[in-house]
Write a protein that holds these residues in place. Structure first.
Motif, PDB file in Angstrom:
ATOM      1  N   GLY A 130       1.025  -1.136   0.102  1.00 43.38           N
ATOM      2  CA  GLY A 130      -0.157  -0.141   0.018  1.00 43.38           C
ATOM      3  C   GLY A 130       0.649   1.190   0.053  1.00 43.38           C
ATOM      4  O   GLY A 130       0.219   2.392   0.106  1.00 43.38           O
ATOM      5  N   HIS A 131       2.284   1.325  -0.195  1.00 47.58           N
ATOM      6  CA  HIS A 131       3.044   2.309   0.093  1.00 47.58           C
ATOM      7  C   HIS A 131       3.089   3.228  -1.403  1.00 47.58           C
ATOM      8  O   HIS A 131       3.549   4.229  -1.503  1.00 47.58           O
ATOM      9  CB  HIS A 131       4.205   1.976   0.697  1.00 47.58           C
ATOM     10  N   ARG A 132       3.047   2.168  -2.575  1.00 51.72           N
ATOM     11  CA  ARG A 132       3.183   2.767  -3.857  1.00 51.72           C
ATOM     12  C   ARG A 132       2.139   2.293  -4.800  1.00 51.72           C
ATOM     13  O   ARG A 132       1.852   1.110  -4.561  1.00 51.72           O
ATOM     14  CB  ARG A 132       4.671   2.342  -4.382  1.00 51.72           C
ATOM     15  N   ASP A 133       1.656   2.893  -5.524  1.00 58.98           N
ATOM     16  CA  ASP A 133       0.422   2.609  -6.342  1.00 58.98           C
ATOM     17  C   ASP A 133       0.641   2.947  -7.869  1.00 58.98           C
ATOM     18  O   ASP A 133       0.361   3.970  -8.379  1.00 58.98           O
ATOM     19  CB  ASP A 133      -1.053   3.454  -5.707  1.00 58.98           C
ATOM     20  N   GLU A 134       1.406   1.904  -8.461  1.00 63.57           N
ATOM     21  CA  GLU A 134       1.928   2.124  -9.683  1.00 63.57           C
ATOM     22  C   GLU A 134       1.698   0.662 -10.420  1.00 63.57           C
ATOM     23  O   GLU A 134       1.512  -0.216  -9.947  1.00 63.57           O
ATOM     24  CB  GLU A 134       3.195   2.646  -9.943  1.00 63.57           C
ATOM     25  N   THR A 135       1.434   0.769 -11.937  1.00 66.26           N
ATOM     26  CA  THR A 135       1.275  -0.415 -12.423  1.00 66.26           C
ATOM     27  C   THR A 135       2.337  -0.573 -13.706  1.00 66.26           C
ATOM     28  O   THR A 135       2.851   0.647 -14.109  1.00 66.26           O
ATOM     29  CB  THR A 135       0.128  -0.471 -13.320  1.00 66.26           C
ATOM     30  N   PHE A 136       2.734  -1.522 -14.151  1.00 65.57           N
ATOM     31  CA  PHE A 136       3.664  -1.630 -15.408  1.00 65.57           C
ATOM     32  C   PHE A 136       3.236  -2.875 -16.271  1.00 65.57           C
ATOM     33  O   PHE A 136       2.672  -3.816 -15.930  1.00 65.57           O
ATOM     34  CB  PHE A 136       4.979  -1.958 -14.715  1.00 65.57           C
ATOM     35  N   SER A 137       3.378  -2.504 -17.474  1.00 61.49           N
ATOM     36  CA  SER A 137       2.896  -3.679 -18.467  1.00 61.49           C
ATOM     37  C   SER A 137       4.085  -4.503 -18.670  1.00 61.49           C
ATOM     38  O   SER A 137       5.299  -4.280 -19.209  1.00 61.49           O
ATOM     39  CB  SER A 137       2.548  -2.918 -20.101  1.00 61.49           C
ATOM     40  N   VAL A 138       3.913  -5.643 -18.243  1.00 70.34           N
ATOM     41  CA  VAL A 138       4.898  -6.840 -18.385  1.00 70.34           C
ATOM     42  C   VAL A 138       4.590  -7.787 -19.552  1.00 70.34           C
ATOM     43  O   VAL A 138       3.708  -8.458 -19.791  1.00 70.34           O
ATOM     44  CB  VAL A 138       5.093  -7.612 -17.071  1.00 70.34           C
ATOM     45  N   ARG A 139       5.639  -7.913 -20.612  1.00 72.74           N
ATOM     46  CA  ARG A 139       5.561  -8.625 -21.636  1.00 72.74           C
ATOM     47  C   ARG A 139       6.369 -10.017 -21.533  1.00 72.74           C
ATOM     48  O   ARG A 139       7.558  -9.922 -21.134  1.00 72.74           O
ATOM     49  CB  ARG A 139       5.908  -7.957 -23.047  1.00 72.74           C
ATOM     50  N   GLY A 140       5.912 -11.043 -22.153  1.00 79.02           N
ATOM     51  CA  GLY A 140       6.526 -12.368 -21.848  1.00 79.02           C
ATOM     52  C   GLY A 140       5.994 -13.285 -22.727  1.00 79.02           C
ATOM     53  O   GLY A 140       5.074 -13.012 -23.723  1.00 79.02           O
ATOM     54  N   ARG A 141       6.166 -14.945 -22.330  1.00 77.83           N
ATOM     55  CA  ARG A 141       5.688 -15.835 -23.289  1.00 77.83           C
ATOM     56  C   ARG A 141       4.510 -16.567 -22.214  1.00 77.83           C
ATOM     57  O   ARG A 141       5.054 -16.797 -21.080  1.00 77.83           O
ATOM     58  CB  ARG A 141       6.968 -16.683 -23.326  1.00 77.83           C
ATOM     59  N   ASN A 142       3.466 -16.668 -22.803  1.00 77.10           N
ATOM     60  CA  ASN A 142       2.557 -17.444 -22.179  1.00 77.10           C
ATOM     61  C   ASN A 142       2.802 -18.870 -21.917  1.00 77.10           C
ATOM     62  O   ASN A 142       3.289 -19.747 -22.677  1.00 77.10           O
ATOM     63  CB  ASN A 142       1.436 -17.296 -23.088  1.00 77.10           C
TER      64      ASN A 142
END
Length: 327
Positions: free
Chosen positions: A215-227
């Protein structure tokens, strides 16, 4: 005039401090080799670009693992390359080298580090323990008769130490640090999102949105990889709280090592630490919320060093002066 050099031989990066010139080199500890001929193709930043992206005949290797030399020849070649690049050796002269190692390095490992430095062109080679050098670089006066505590979280090892009168009084070294946190994130993404990502992507997630406090940081990131399921490329969105979940166990291991160390610290020094607090240094000091997390668990003030990535290299410069004066 031959210049003495200090080397922070890190699992993730090598930093070199040349006397009178400061930190002149900071490059990833990676060597790319051609597996067919065994030839070194590139070293440092150029080789790091190749990690996880090489054709079958090229391998990008990290010659250091968990803070110690895993591949002696490659470490030596890497050091020689960096030292040549600096052009500090005059005609017929070899620089004195001060090199740092984690506190739990064995005699055999120390010998390997010393030999690698000698073979890469050092005349006298001094070995110093990393947390002591980091504390000096962070501006702590470790030569006085009072207790200083430092937590140095690097790429391969986390070194925790209490120092007084210029030496380490008690210390702990964990082979759990930045690299382990990267693999924690990669494993979490695989188990929770069925996505396989490489170590560079995991590190990017850690640096961009990572936090060790819920709950200290509220950020998101798009992570790309292999299913994992169908092997096709896939993108997911990850949150800061998920990184906390991923890194939780490793952070708890660091906290319990610090608690363990405090419980074995002589009482006079322990009372100094309550007054002076603990300093966190190394790349891990940049993790969001890390000072608050340690302070909450250890009940002692915790500060982050001003230059956590450079402290060990800066400390080598100050120590070389100290060695020169005492000789």
């Amino acid at each position: 005039m031959v210049k003495d050099i200090g080397i922070d031989l890190g699992t993730a990066n090598v930093l070199i401090n040349v006397k009178g010139r400061g930190i002149v080199l900071n490059e990833p500890s990676v060597v790319a080799i051609d597996t067919k001929s065994g030839r070194v193709l590139s070293v440092g930043s150029e080789a790091y670009q190749m990690v996880g992206r090489t054709p079958s005949n090229i391998r990008a290797i990290r010659p250091l693992k968990d803070g110690v030399i895993a591949d002696f020849d490659m470490t030596e070649q890497m050091l020689s390359y960096f030292i040549k690049k600096l052009n500090v050796k005059g005609f017929m002269s070899r620089p004195n080298i001060l090199i740092c190692c984690p506190t739990n390095t064995t005699d055999i490992e120390r010998k390997a580090i010393r030999q690698a430095a000698e073979k890469s062109g050092g005349s006298k080679v001094y070995l110093e323990e990393e947390p002591k050098v980091a504390a000096i670089g962070a501006g702590l006066d470790v030569f006085q008769p009072h207790g200083n505590m430092v937590i140095d979280i690097g790429g391969g090892t986390s070194d925790i130490a209490v120092l007084s009168l210029g030496d380490i009084v008690v210390s702990r070294s964990l082979r759990a640090a930045g690299d382990k946190l990267n693999s924690d994130i990669a494993n979490y993404v695989r188990n929770k999102h069925n996505l396989i990502i490489g170590e560079r992507t995991a590190e990017k997630v850690k640096m961009e949105i990572g936090s060790v406090l819920k709950g200290h940081r509220d950020e998101t990131f798009s992570v790309r990889g292999r299913n994992v399921v169908d092997g096709l490329p896939k993108t997911i969105t990850m949150t800061s709280d998920e990184t906390e979940e991923a890194m939780h166990d490793t952070m708890q291991a660091m906290i319990s090592a610090a608690k363990d160390l405090l419980s074995t610290t002589p009482p006079e020094l322990a009372s100094d630490i309550i007054d002076r607090g603990i300093v966190i240094t190394g790349g891990g000091a940049l993790l969001d919320g890390i000072d608050m997390l340690f302070s909450e668990h250890l009940k002692v003030p915790v500060m982050i060093s001003e230059t956590p990535l450079d402290d060990v290299a800066l400390g080598t410069g100050k120590l070389l002066d100290h060695i020169e004066k005492s000789n």
